[in-house]
Design a protein around this motif. Sequence first.
Motif: not given
Length: 331
Positions: A240-244, A275-287, A289-293, A314-316
């Motif tokens: 979940f996006h931390p602010t929106y 390849s499959s994406i196994s894990a994701t995370a937003f940073n503290r202000n949602g700017t 988005f990290a995802y693991a291939a 790392l996706h801005a």
Amino acid sequence: MEGIVSSPPTDGISDLSFSPAADLLAASSFDNQTRIWEVQGNGSTVPKAAIQHDAPSLCCTWSKDGTKLFSGGADKAGKMMDITTGQSSQVAGHDAPISCARFVENVGSPGTMIVTGSWDKTVKYWDLRTPNPAFTLQMPERVYSMDVQQPLMVVATAERHLMIYNLNAPSQVFKQLTSPLKWQTRVVACFPNATGFAIGSIEGRVGIKMAEDKDSALDFSFKCHRDDKNNVHAVNAISFHPTYGTFSTAGGDGTFSFWDKDSKQRLKPFPAVGSSISATAFNRNGTIFAYAASYDWGKGHEHYAQGTPNKIFLHATKDEDVKPKPAKPKR
């Protein structure tokens, strides 16, 4: 920015977690380590530290103030690193692998506790001042996923059980449900406002579920991570996006998308990463988005190809991709 994390794990990536206090990214992986990188303003990354396990590391999570990182492993040990000193110590233990964990604040007593979920069919609360668990909750099955957005805690186990807790009464089950999805649960994630949660399954479907029965009219589920050949892929991660309050899904098809649950629409799909994406995370202000291939083991070890890359991107995020949109008018 589409950065890539330097010196990535050398085996499958099981979990990603950003510090709530700084742009520090942690990743747990099957090479028995949970690593930390500092993400710099230009998107480059600097490896900082690692927690070592004796078997694959399965989960990682930060304390609210960002001073502590917890890592749970298939070695049945939960270890915590103090970020200020770099020292790690074992603070939790189970009779089977620790699959998930979260820090909680002021539950039962003032201060910070860690909640751990395990394949030994228990959830344990650990007061960091004492070596034994403060209390242990028996689960109906092995714990696969867990999330906390205080006071809401949701535990997802094998056989599609969902255990809902109100952390104001942490040892009592608030509600026990069967997943609204027909197949095995992969992931559960609480809404930032703690009114409900999203659940993802191995059959390319997400369920949106409200915590209170009075809001059940807002429950729904939808299909995702299915390709044009009608192949169905697991939903491996929901963040979940931390602010929106919008959210991402990522799957075995190697794609991720951003969604708005309130207007029931997809905000932005992204192309497959190979390849499959196994894990994701937003940073503290949602700017960011990290995802693991990384291989997600969805097809078992016989389909694991040696040399499958393990990369963390790392996706801005752009505001127009993650901001809620008004519902489309009904025709």
